[in-house]
Write a protein that holds these residues in place. Structure first.
Motif, PDB file in Angstrom:
ATOM      1  N   ARG A   5      -0.702   9.935   6.342  1.00  0.00           N
ATOM      2  CA  ARG A   5      -1.856  10.813   6.022  1.00  0.00           C
ATOM      3  C   ARG A   5      -2.716  10.242   5.218  1.00  0.00           C
ATOM      4  NH1 ARG A   5      -2.604  14.493   1.592  1.00  0.00           N
ATOM      5  NH2 ARG A   5      -0.619  14.154   0.662  1.00  0.00           N
ATOM      6  N   SER A   6      -2.245   9.202   4.354  1.00  0.00           N
ATOM      7  CA  SER A   6      -3.244   8.328   3.529  1.00  0.00           C
ATOM      8  C   SER A   6      -2.675   7.129   2.948  1.00  0.00           C
ATOM      9  CB  SER A   6      -3.856   9.145   2.443  1.00  0.00           C
ATOM     10  OG  SER A   6      -2.867   9.930   1.442  1.00  0.00           O
ATOM     11  N   LYS A  58     -12.976  -4.647   1.578  1.00  0.00           N
ATOM     12  CA  LYS A  58     -12.566  -3.903   2.427  1.00  0.00           C
ATOM     13  C   LYS A  58     -11.277  -3.788   3.063  1.00  0.00           C
ATOM     14  CE  LYS A  58     -14.767  -5.561   6.623  1.00  0.00           C
ATOM     15  NZ  LYS A  58     -15.537  -5.274   7.796  1.00  0.00           N
ATOM     16  N   ILE A  59     -10.755  -2.973   3.654  1.00  0.00           N
ATOM     17  CA  ILE A  59      -9.367  -3.129   4.004  1.00  0.00           C
ATOM     18  C   ILE A  59      -9.394  -2.613   5.590  1.00  0.00           C
ATOM     19  CG2 ILE A  59      -7.147  -2.134   4.026  1.00  0.00           C
ATOM     20  CD1 ILE A  59      -7.038  -2.533   1.131  1.00  0.00           C
ATOM     21  N   ALA A  60      -8.873  -3.394   6.479  1.00  0.00           N
ATOM     22  CA  ALA A  60      -8.564  -2.898   7.970  1.00  0.00           C
ATOM     23  C   ALA A  60      -7.193  -2.570   8.166  1.00  0.00           C
ATOM     24  CB  ALA A  60      -8.947  -4.151   8.682  1.00  0.00           C
ATOM     25  N   LEU A  61      -6.809  -1.486   8.535  1.00  0.00           N
ATOM     26  CA  LEU A  61      -5.815  -0.818   8.983  1.00  0.00           C
ATOM     27  C   LEU A  61      -5.390  -0.890  10.039  1.00  0.00           C
ATOM     28  CD1 LEU A  61      -3.747   0.144   6.530  1.00  0.00           C
ATOM     29  CD2 LEU A  61      -4.522   2.468   6.838  1.00  0.00           C
ATOM     30  N   PHE A  62      -4.053  -1.379  10.522  1.00  0.00           N
ATOM     31  CA  PHE A  62      -3.807  -1.458  11.934  1.00  0.00           C
ATOM     32  C   PHE A  62      -2.459  -0.659  12.373  1.00  0.00           C
ATOM     33  CE2 PHE A  62      -6.138  -5.228  11.407  1.00  0.00           C
ATOM     34  CZ  PHE A  62      -6.901  -5.362  12.546  1.00  0.00           C
ATOM     35  N   GLY A  98      -6.289   4.166  -5.827  1.00  0.00           N
ATOM     36  CA  GLY A  98      -7.141   4.862  -4.699  1.00  0.00           C
ATOM     37  C   GLY A  98      -6.415   5.494  -3.648  1.00  0.00           C
ATOM     38  N   GLU A  99      -6.871   6.692  -3.211  1.00  0.00           N
ATOM     39  CA  GLU A  99      -6.453   7.318  -2.046  1.00  0.00           C
ATOM     40  C   GLU A  99      -7.286   7.474  -0.796  1.00  0.00           C
ATOM     41  OE1 GLU A  99      -4.545  11.118  -2.412  1.00  0.00           O
ATOM     42  OE2 GLU A  99      -4.206  11.291  -0.538  1.00  0.00           O
ATOM     43  N   TYR A 100      -6.939   6.671   0.528  1.00  0.00           N
ATOM     44  CA  TYR A 100      -7.814   6.722   1.393  1.00  0.00           C
ATOM     45  C   TYR A 100      -7.034   7.451   2.553  1.00  0.00           C
ATOM     46  CZ  TYR A 100      -9.526   2.664  -1.430  1.00  0.00           C
ATOM     47  OH  TYR A 100      -9.864   1.818  -2.445  1.00  0.00           O
ATOM     48  N   ALA A 101      -7.677   8.411   2.931  1.00  0.00           N
ATOM     49  CA  ALA A 101      -7.232   9.266   4.118  1.00  0.00           C
ATOM     50  C   ALA A 101      -7.494   8.728   5.217  1.00  0.00           C
ATOM     51  CB  ALA A 101      -8.031  10.785   3.700  1.00  0.00           C
ATOM     52  N   LEU A 107       1.327   8.127   2.066  1.00  0.00           N
ATOM     53  CA  LEU A 107       1.595   9.495   2.171  1.00  0.00           C
ATOM     54  C   LEU A 107       1.683   9.986   3.681  1.00  0.00           C
ATOM     55  CD1 LEU A 107      -0.851  10.917  -0.542  1.00  0.00           C
ATOM     56  CD2 LEU A 107       1.587  10.187  -0.706  1.00  0.00           C
ATOM     57  N   GLY A 108       2.605  10.887   3.945  1.00  0.00           N
ATOM     58  CA  GLY A 108       2.648  11.542   5.354  1.00  0.00           C
ATOM     59  C   GLY A 108       4.141  11.950   5.534  1.00  0.00           C
TER      60      GLY A 108
END
Length: 212
Positions: free
Chosen positions: A89-90, A104-108, A137-140, A173-174
């Motif tokens: 979820r985030s 920045k962050i790249a999410l794989f 920080g929460e990143y959805a 989170l998820g």
């Protein structure tokens, strides 16, 4: 943006009774995936110290004594495997301070062996701009990209100008589901089937004579 927030409040309504059960108050969101992270196998590349150091329980999220710092330059790769399948979820992140904060962050998703050589050839499932600040920080994430995730890899390509990048806390989170038939068991099934076929061919003759 505001719509999203309303959404969360609606989802959160059911959680209230839950919170009263534990008085500790710092168990955090009950969909925190911390217990389902395969911590011994978290790997950080170009980092000083073990990657698992930033995978902390919720109550330790603000702790600044323990952190991960990049080594030769500002780039970091952090690979986080889960002990099952996750619907993410985030992403939760505390980084910094100041110029050491990732830009920045790249999410794989499901790229468990990603390294610096091949990270530029792959397009991330999602990218986030990171805000400078002391809080978490929460990143959805885009749900469709992260529905059946067994590992998440974070790639930090650059920061706000410092020589090295610092990360204090990473959380997720998820929803977690136990690993069912993938990935290992599938392999065995394929082998077992071959064995079964042999058995059938080999024993056919034996059964053709009636045993009455």
């Amino acid at each position: 943006m505001p719509d999203n927030h309303h959404h969360h409040h609606n989802e959160g309504c059911g959680h209230e009774s839950h919170d009263h059960d534990h008085d500790s108050g710092d168990l955090g969101p009950n969909d925190n995936l911390f217990p389902h992270i395969d911590r011994p196998h978290v790997v950080a590349l170009n980092a000083v110290g073990p990657g698992a150091s930033v995978i902390k329980p919720w109550h330790a999220r603000m702790n600044e004594q323990v952190y991960l710092e990049s080594d030769a330059d500002e780039q970091l790769i952090i690979r986080v495997p889960f002990t099952g399948s996750v619907k993410l979820r985030s992403l939760l992140l505390k980084a910094g301070p100041g110029d050491q904060t990732p830009q920045k962050i790249a999410l794989f998703a499901n790229e468990p062996s990603l390294d610096f050589d091949d990270v530029s050839d792959k397009s991330p499932a999602q990218e986030f701009e990171v805000a400078v600040g002391r809080e978490v920080g929460e990143y959805a994430v885009r749900a469709t990209k992260f529905t059946n995730v067994t590992s998440v890899t974070l790639f930090i390509p650059s920061n706000q100008g410092a020589d090295t990048t610092r990360v204090y806390y990473i959380g997720f989170l998820g929803q977690w589901t136990q690993r069912k038939s993938n990935p290992v068991i599938t392999v065995y099934e394929a082998q077992a089937n071959i064995a079964d076929h042999d058995k059938v061919q080999g024993t056919e003759g034996a059964f053709s004579t009636p045993h009455t």
